[in-house]
Design a protein around this motif. Sequence first.
Motif, short mmCIF file in Angstrom:
data_model
loop_
_atom_site.label_atom_id
_atom_site.label_comp_id
_atom_site.label_asym_id
_atom_site.label_seq_id
_atom_site.Cartn_x
_atom_site.Cartn_y
_atom_site.Cartn_z
N GLY A 1 27.16 18.97 16.21
CA GLY A 1 27.81 18.09 17.12
C GLY A 1 29.34 17.99 17.13
O GLY A 1 30.06 17.52 17.84
N SER A 2 29.88 18.62 16.02
CA SER A 2 31.33 18.91 15.97
C SER A 2 31.72 20.03 17.08
O SER A 2 31.04 20.86 17.39
CB SER A 2 31.82 19.29 14.73
OG SER A 2 31.50 20.45 14.10
N PHE A 3 33.17 20.15 17.16
CA PHE A 3 33.38 21.12 18.39
C PHE A 3 34.86 21.72 17.58
O PHE A 3 35.66 21.08 17.03
CB PHE A 3 33.52 21.16 19.70
CG PHE A 3 34.52 20.05 19.97
CD1 PHE A 3 35.84 20.26 20.57
CD2 PHE A 3 33.99 18.49 20.32
CE1 PHE A 3 36.43 18.90 20.75
CE2 PHE A 3 34.67 17.61 20.63
CZ PHE A 3 36.10 17.97 21.05
N TRP A 4 34.88 23.06 17.79
CA TRP A 4 36.33 23.85 17.61
C TRP A 4 36.97 23.58 18.93
O TRP A 4 36.36 23.98 19.95
CB TRP A 4 36.09 25.27 17.05
CG TRP A 4 35.59 25.56 15.82
CD1 TRP A 4 34.47 26.17 15.31
CD2 TRP A 4 36.30 25.35 14.61
NE1 TRP A 4 34.40 26.30 13.94
CE2 TRP A 4 35.62 25.78 13.49
CE3 TRP A 4 37.64 24.78 14.22
CZ2 TRP A 4 35.96 25.63 12.12
CZ3 TRP A 4 37.99 24.73 12.86
CH2 TRP A 4 37.24 25.10 11.91
N ILE A 5 38.12 23.29 18.65
CA ILE A 5 39.26 23.45 19.87
C ILE A 5 40.68 23.93 19.48
O ILE A 5 40.98 23.83 18.45
CB ILE A 5 39.32 22.16 20.66
CG1 ILE A 5 39.88 22.11 21.95
CG2 ILE A 5 39.97 21.06 19.55
CD1 ILE A 5 39.92 20.69 22.83
N THR A 6 41.12 24.61 20.45
CA THR A 6 42.41 25.24 20.12
C THR A 6 43.56 24.30 19.95
O THR A 6 43.51 22.97 20.42
CB THR A 6 43.15 25.90 21.53
OG1 THR A 6 42.60 25.24 22.75
CG2 THR A 6 42.38 27.31 21.74
N ALA A 7 44.26 24.53 18.87
CA ALA A 7 45.37 23.50 18.62
C ALA A 7 46.37 23.50 19.44
O ALA A 7 46.47 24.60 20.31
CB ALA A 7 45.88 23.78 17.34
N SER A 8 47.02 22.47 19.58
CA SER A 8 47.75 22.11 20.81
C SER A 8 49.14 23.08 20.76
O SER A 8 49.78 23.16 19.49
CB SER A 8 48.36 20.74 20.88
OG SER A 8 49.00 20.40 22.10
N GLY A 9 49.67 23.73 21.89
CA GLY A 9 50.81 24.37 21.79
C GLY A 9 50.97 25.71 21.37
O GLY A 9 51.88 26.30 21.17
N LYS A 10 49.53 26.27 21.36
CA LYS A 10 49.53 27.73 20.81
C LYS A 10 49.55 28.65 21.86
O LYS A 10 49.09 28.29 23.12
CB LYS A 10 48.29 27.77 20.09
CG LYS A 10 48.13 27.17 18.82
CD LYS A 10 48.94 27.06 17.68
CE LYS A 10 48.94 26.19 16.53
NZ LYS A 10 49.99 26.48 15.73
N SER A 11 50.16 29.84 21.85
CA SER A 11 50.21 30.82 22.77
C SER A 11 48.86 31.40 22.75
O SER A 11 48.24 31.95 21.95
CB SER A 11 51.22 32.12 22.44
OG SER A 11 52.30 31.65 22.23
N LYS A 12 48.35 31.25 24.07
CA LYS A 12 46.92 31.47 24.28
C LYS A 12 46.62 33.14 24.37
O LYS A 12 45.20 33.39 24.06
CB LYS A 12 46.41 30.86 25.39
CG LYS A 12 46.44 29.23 25.53
CD LYS A 12 46.06 28.72 24.28
CE LYS A 12 46.08 27.16 24.10
NZ LYS A 12 47.07 26.38 24.58
N GLY A 13 47.61 33.79 24.54
CA GLY A 13 47.20 35.18 24.37
C GLY A 13 47.14 35.80 23.11
O GLY A 13 46.96 37.03 22.79
#
Length: 212
Positions: A40-52
């Motif tokens: 039920g947990s999820f991994w999410i991108t950390a804020s403000g990271k360069s997505k490329g």
Amino acid sequence: MNSPTLTDARLELITAARHFYQQGWMVGTAGNLSARLSDGSFWITASGKSKGELAIDDFVRVYPDGKVEQPTKDSKPSAETAIHQVIYNLFPQATSCYHVHSVEANLVSRFVNEDALPLPPLEMLKGLGVWEENPDCVMPIFANHLEVQQIATEIKTRFSNTPPQLPALLIRDHGVTVWAASSTEARNYIELVEYIFRYMVAAQRVFGKEMG
Ligand SMILES: CSCCC(=O)C(=O)COP(=O)(O)O
Ligand SMILES: [Zn+2]
């Protein structure tokens, strides 16, 4: 810090983000991607990271009780985590939630003043689960409040009363969010909705009116 395994969901997210970056849909730090795990947990991108150029430590794990596990103390969950939480709560089958910013998504979000965008009856809608002849389909549009929690609350309220026809929503002047039962499906959904938006922008140029 968690060490990556061969099936680590973060690896899929890194690959998807790089692909979306290459399409121009996750330029700079724009957008956020998440993957829900069996607990039920999820991994999410950390804020403000360069997505490329995401790395394995550019993710934060968010648990159902709101607890957050950070790889480093300066990494924070995406500013739009509340939207992912609402989507996962509303749609129990969803294991992936992807949000990107494209020029076309922002243009079409201005084609109407209402809170739903009529979509052209394209064959591509079948890829989003709409198996009808000449479907009368709309994509919900939400206002882009500075307070992300307000966007999330409006999504929860509207979708609890009126479930969407498609696994996708637009935030006006901001971007599109899709959810799916797998990472492959979520990636396909992003590509399909972006195709539909490109078509709508092109049709507006060619025919001089919105083709919804
Ligand atoms: C230049 S992107 C502005 C914030 C946003 O809309 C977004 O999708 C990225 O925010 P995050 O906190 O997930 O990096
Ligand atoms: Zn965004």
